[in-house]
Design an enzyme around this catalytic site. Structure first.
Site, PDB file in Angstrom:
ATOM      1  N   HIS A 205       0.853  -1.189   0.000  1.00  0.00           N
ATOM      2  CA  HIS A 205       0.000   0.000   0.000  1.00  0.00           C
ATOM      3  C   HIS A 205       0.888   1.237   0.000  1.00  0.00           C
ATOM      4  O   HIS A 205       1.804   1.352   0.811  1.00  0.00           O
ATOM      5  CB  HIS A 205      -0.929   0.035   1.203  1.00  0.00           C
ATOM      6  CG  HIS A 205      -1.915   1.169   1.144  1.00  0.00           C
ATOM      7  ND1 HIS A 205      -2.986   1.162   0.287  1.00  0.00           N
ATOM      8  CD2 HIS A 205      -1.958   2.352   1.786  1.00  0.00           C
ATOM      9  CE1 HIS A 205      -3.668   2.290   0.417  1.00  0.00           C
ATOM     10  NE2 HIS A 205      -3.062   3.039   1.325  1.00  0.00           N
ATOM     11  N   GLY A 214      -7.069   3.536   1.193  1.00  0.00           N
ATOM     12  CA  GLY A 214      -7.849   3.682  -0.026  1.00  0.00           C
ATOM     13  C   GLY A 214      -7.059   4.295  -1.158  1.00  0.00           C
ATOM     14  O   GLY A 214      -5.836   4.185  -1.229  1.00  0.00           O
ATOM     15  N   LEU A 240     -10.265  -3.583   4.268  1.00  0.00           N
ATOM     16  CA  LEU A 240      -9.419  -2.901   3.298  1.00  0.00           C
ATOM     17  C   LEU A 240      -8.224  -2.228   3.964  1.00  0.00           C
ATOM     18  O   LEU A 240      -8.383  -1.410   4.872  1.00  0.00           O
ATOM     19  CB  LEU A 240     -10.247  -1.862   2.536  1.00  0.00           C
ATOM     20  CG  LEU A 240      -9.494  -1.057   1.466  1.00  0.00           C
ATOM     21  CD1 LEU A 240      -9.008  -1.976   0.355  1.00  0.00           C
ATOM     22  CD2 LEU A 240     -10.389   0.040   0.903  1.00  0.00           C
ATOM     23  N   ASP A 241      -7.021  -2.593   3.493  1.00  0.00           N
ATOM     24  CA  ASP A 241      -5.763  -1.994   3.938  1.00  0.00           C
ATOM     25  C   ASP A 241      -5.582  -2.083   5.449  1.00  0.00           C
ATOM     26  O   ASP A 241      -4.979  -1.189   6.070  1.00  0.00           O
ATOM     27  CB  ASP A 241      -5.670  -0.525   3.493  1.00  0.00           C
ATOM     28  CG  ASP A 241      -5.663  -0.379   1.982  1.00  0.00           C
ATOM     29  OD1 ASP A 241      -5.188  -1.310   1.309  1.00  0.00           O
ATOM     30  OD2 ASP A 241      -6.132   0.658   1.479  1.00  0.00           O
ATOM     31  N   ALA A 242      -6.094  -3.129   6.066  1.00  0.00           N
ATOM     32  CA  ALA A 242      -6.033  -3.251   7.523  1.00  0.00           C
ATOM     33  C   ALA A 242      -5.473  -4.592   7.979  1.00  0.00           C
ATOM     34  O   ALA A 242      -5.590  -4.940   9.152  1.00  0.00           O
ATOM     35  CB  ALA A 242      -7.425  -3.037   8.123  1.00  0.00           C
TER      36      ALA A 242
END
Length: 297
Positions: A205, A214, A240-242
């Site tokens: 990311h 995001g 998401l992205d976690a």
């Protein structure tokens, strides 16, 4: 150097902490004649869990990796039903599949490192939701597959996108890869794939998570006037992205840097962070516990 002389068995374990775990593992390996060349330990007082990674010279044992697994299973069972462990053999090459879109920088970096022998992995395939990077991949002798995803605003249904993900799943799963690397793959994996590929799907990311999740994180960071930008390599989860973080790094910026400058400089961090995180995953240096990781460098 004889390859067999460098062959290693890597044993990793996480379990509820208690007295004597280190002694029991060391004694188990010593009794079998195992020559330990690397050992890492971590005891987490907050969770009460113990983590270890042991590396043994394969040639020092009178049996193979399957027999080591069979024998260690009995000891692991004594450490409690919650224990998770694995034994891997460095003589068995790891396989990876890369997922890409249009951004080439992470792909270029990984292809170069694999070609130079810097990453212990065989690239089984690269799959793109655009065909933009196909020529680059094929030039390195790696198979490239294009899976067409419906474009936003094209009138496509959720079923159309599900069919594309089914095709993607089939292409990936036929290789049974040890790592599925989202090298700037600009599609969000559905929850089912996140579950099926848990602990193997790795994402880069372009932000220092948990900040600026995001899309367009560098532009978010620019608008916020940050002084540090970075990148995060993490395991993919349905959140998401976690997912559990494997590696992160940052680069200092100032008021004179534009959003375009941040994107350009951030790509350097992305390359390094992804290659480090992938290497540690392939070398079985990462143990996941909940939403956190223990990384034995």
């Amino acid at each position: 150097m004889d390859p067999e002389a460098e062959r290693r068995y890597v044993l990793s374990l996480s379990c509820p902490d208690t007295t004597g775990i280190v002694a029991r593992i060391a004694g188990f390996l010593a009794d079998a004649g195992g020559w330990i060349v690397e050992a890492g330990y971590h005891s987490d007082p907050d969770t009460g869990w113990f983590f270890t990674r042991q590396v043994v010279r394969a040639g020092s044992l009178p049996f193979d990796a399957d027999e080591l697994r069979s024998r260690f299973a009995a000891l692991a069972a004594e450490l409690g039903g919650q224990a998770t462990w694995r034994v891997t053999d460095t003589g068995v090459p790891k396989r990876a599949v890369l997922l890409v879109s249009k951004e080439p920088h992470c792909l270029h970096d990984l292809l170069g490192r694999v070609t130079a022998g810097e990453l212990p992995v065989q690239l089984a395939a690269v799959i793109g939701n655009h065909d933009t990077l196909g020529d680059i991949v094929r030039a390195h002798g790696v198979p490239f597959h294009h899976v067409a995803f419906p474009k936003a605003g094209s009138g496509a249904t959720a079923g159309d996108k599900a069919k594309a993900f089914d095709e993607l799943r089939g292409l990936v799963d036929q290789h049974d890869p040890d790592a599925i690397v989202l090298a700037r793959f600009m599609q969000i994996l559905p929850p089912q794939l996140c579950t099926e590929w848990a602990g193997r799907a790795i994402n880069i990311h372009h932000s220092f998570l948990p900040s600026f999740v995001g899309a367009r994180p560098y532009h978010q960071a620019y608008a916020r006037g940050v002084k540090l930008i970075g990148a995060t390599c993490h395991y993919v989860t349905a959140d998401l992205d976690a997912g559990p973080i494997i590696e992160q790094d940052v680069i200092r910026v100032d008021h004179g840097d534009t959003a375009v400058d941040m994107v350009r400089r951030g790509r350097d961090a992305e390359r390094l962070v992804l290659s480090r995180g992938l290497r540690w995953h392939l070398e079985d240096r990462v143990l996941v516990h909940g939403n956190k990781t223990v990384v034995f460098h």
